[in-house]
Design an enzyme around this catalytic site. Sequence first.
Site, PDB file in Angstrom:
ATOM      1  CG  ASP A  37       5.956  23.912  11.308  1.00  0.00           C
ATOM      2  OD1 ASP A  37       6.074  22.711  10.998  1.00  0.00           O
ATOM      3  OD2 ASP A  37       6.826  24.774  11.035  1.00  0.00           O
ATOM      4  CG  ASN A  90       7.398  15.310  13.006  1.00  0.00           C
ATOM      5  OD1 ASN A  90       8.099  14.393  12.595  1.00  0.00           O
ATOM      6  ND2 ASN A  90       6.992  16.307  12.217  1.00  0.00           N
ATOM      7  CE1 TYR A 156      17.989  15.154  12.030  1.00  0.00           C
ATOM      8  CE2 TYR A 156      18.960  12.985  11.726  1.00  0.00           C
ATOM      9  CZ  TYR A 156      17.865  13.832  11.672  1.00  0.00           C
ATOM     10  OH  TYR A 156      16.646  13.337  11.247  1.00  0.00           O
ATOM     11  CE  LYS A 160      15.793  13.784  14.618  1.00  0.00           C
ATOM     12  NZ  LYS A 160      14.421  14.243  14.867  1.00  0.00           N
TER      13      LYS A 160
HETATM   14  P1  NAD Z   1      10.561  18.842   6.879  1.00  0.00           P
HETATM   15  O1  NAD Z   1      11.707  19.775   6.760  1.00  0.00           O
HETATM   16  O2  NAD Z   1       9.710  18.553   5.716  1.00  0.00           O
HETATM   17  O3  NAD Z   1       9.606  19.277   8.090  1.00  0.00           O
HETATM   18  C1  NAD Z   1      10.124  19.745   9.316  1.00  0.00           C
HETATM   19  C2  NAD Z   1       9.145  20.728   9.909  1.00  0.00           C
HETATM   20  O4  NAD Z   1       9.651  21.156  11.182  1.00  0.00           O
HETATM   21  C3  NAD Z   1       8.956  21.987   9.042  1.00  0.00           C
HETATM   22  O5  NAD Z   1       7.584  22.252   8.869  1.00  0.00           O
HETATM   23  C4  NAD Z   1       9.630  23.075   9.867  1.00  0.00           C
HETATM   24  O6  NAD Z   1       9.044  24.357   9.692  1.00  0.00           O
HETATM   25  C5  NAD Z   1       9.426  22.551  11.271  1.00  0.00           C
HETATM   26  N1  NAD Z   1      10.353  23.174  12.226  1.00  0.00           N
HETATM   27  C6  NAD Z   1      11.688  23.337  12.111  1.00  0.00           C
HETATM   28  N2  NAD Z   1      12.160  24.010  13.165  1.00  0.00           N
HETATM   29  C7  NAD Z   1      11.105  24.276  13.974  1.00  0.00           C
HETATM   30  C8  NAD Z   1      10.957  24.941  15.212  1.00  0.00           C
HETATM   31  N3  NAD Z   1      11.993  25.498  15.851  1.00  0.00           N
HETATM   32  N4  NAD Z   1       9.726  25.006  15.763  1.00  0.00           N
HETATM   33  C9  NAD Z   1       8.651  24.473  15.125  1.00  0.00           C
HETATM   34  N5  NAD Z   1       8.733  23.843  13.946  1.00  0.00           N
HETATM   35  C10 NAD Z   1       9.944  23.749  13.372  1.00  0.00           C
HETATM   36  O7  NAD Z   1      11.225  17.481   7.411  1.00  0.00           O
HETATM   37  P2  NAD Z   1      10.626  16.025   7.694  1.00  0.00           P
HETATM   38  O8  NAD Z   1      11.444  15.085   6.901  1.00  0.00           O
HETATM   39  O9  NAD Z   1       9.167  15.986   7.635  1.00  0.00           O
HETATM   40  O10 NAD Z   1      11.118  15.864   9.209  1.00  0.00           O
HETATM   41  C11 NAD Z   1      10.240  15.696  10.302  1.00  0.00           C
HETATM   42  C12 NAD Z   1      10.999  14.983  11.396  1.00  0.00           C
HETATM   43  O11 NAD Z   1      11.387  13.686  10.916  1.00  0.00           O
HETATM   44  C13 NAD Z   1      12.275  15.667  11.844  1.00  0.00           C
HETATM   45  O12 NAD Z   1      12.391  15.546  13.252  1.00  0.00           O
HETATM   46  C14 NAD Z   1      13.363  14.863  11.171  1.00  0.00           C
HETATM   47  O13 NAD Z   1      14.582  14.918  11.863  1.00  0.00           O
HETATM   48  C15 NAD Z   1      12.749  13.486  11.204  1.00  0.00           C
HETATM   49  N6  NAD Z   1      13.301  12.543  10.241  1.00  0.00           N
HETATM   50  C16 NAD Z   1      13.167  12.754   8.911  1.00  0.00           C
HETATM   51  C17 NAD Z   1      13.704  11.820   8.041  1.00  0.00           C
HETATM   52  C18 NAD Z   1      13.591  11.966   6.550  1.00  0.00           C
HETATM   53  O14 NAD Z   1      14.228  11.176   5.836  1.00  0.00           O
HETATM   54  N7  NAD Z   1      12.816  12.881   6.028  1.00  0.00           N
HETATM   55  C19 NAD Z   1      14.381  10.698   8.535  1.00  0.00           C
HETATM   56  C20 NAD Z   1      14.484  10.521   9.900  1.00  0.00           C
HETATM   57  C21 NAD Z   1      13.936  11.453  10.754  1.00  0.00           C
END
Ligand code: NAD
Length: 252
Positions: A37, A90, A156, A160
């Site tokens: 991360d 992820n 976004y 995706k």
């Molecule tokens: P979150 O913000 O809690 O976690 C995202 C993580 O990605 C963070 O730890 C951040 O530091 C890291 N990150 C961001 N940019 C980065 C980079 N350039 N290099 C390395 N790490 C990086 O969000 P989450 O909800 O856990 O999201 C995780 C994944 O799930 C994402 O791809 C998001 O699009 C997807 N997602 C989330 C949801 C939701 O409702 N939470 C729904 C659909 C998809």
Amino acid sequence: MNGIEDGVALISGASSGIGRATAKRFAADGSSVVVADIDADGGEETVSQIEGEGGEATFVETDVTDEDDVATAVETAVDTYGGLDFAFNNAGIEGEQVSFADQGNENWERVLDINLGGVFYAMREEIPVMLESGGGAIVNTASIAGILGFPNLSPYVASKHGVVGLTRSAAVEFSADGLRVNAVLPGVIDTPMVQRSSEEDPDSMEQTIAAIPADRLGEPEEIAAAVVWLCSDDASYVTGQPLTVDGGYSVQ
Ligand code: NAD
């Protein structure tokens, strides 16, 4: 015994939310985990939570848009734990939520580079290492925004949809080589990403929950369970699939 025990898993975006929950689940089921991360404090916290529960993990500070960082994360799995069996690509960001015509190039490029480029760079490094040892399993995080449109989120949504396409392409290319590649498509999951937008607009969260047939947000652990299942031997004939985990959101 479903193949997760004694495995090695590389997980990006593992300092928070879905990535952290999945790192903890892989470790609890017996895999050694490389936590990758850009957020070092969060990553160290994930490692310490895993170690506190008796698991094995190492943090590597990684920007998924930086090819050298991504290569280092894969090398760390090989050097520290002897190989790479599973990868959960992820890391992702939501980007700015503004109408189509107001989307700037900078936001477009950043969202596409992290959410889609990050998955591409990661798979390009991971696949040869996995093939060398006879295969493995990759899961990429898309979203229900990988199969549906949403207003004010065009970069976004495009990123995706792209993740679903990359997943299908790699699945077809490497199916005969022992490598399976799937995508998980979370609905609305209770993580810092969603908490941020609900703080900005509390009313919108009520409307969002009202649109979910399950009548609640998902928990990060519910995504982790699906990811670990997709990587396990129990899913040995599943590849190229966009698996929605969304409380019924996308099927109404
Ligand atoms: P979150 O913000 O809690 O976690 C995202 C993580 O990605 C963070 O730890 C951040 O530091 C890291 N990150 C961001 N940019 C980065 C980079 N350039 N290099 C390395 N790490 C990086 O969000 P989450 O909800 O856990 O999201 C995780 C994944 O799930 C994402 O791809 C998001 O699009 C997807 N997602 C989330 C949801 C939701 O409702 N939470 C729904 C659909 C998809």
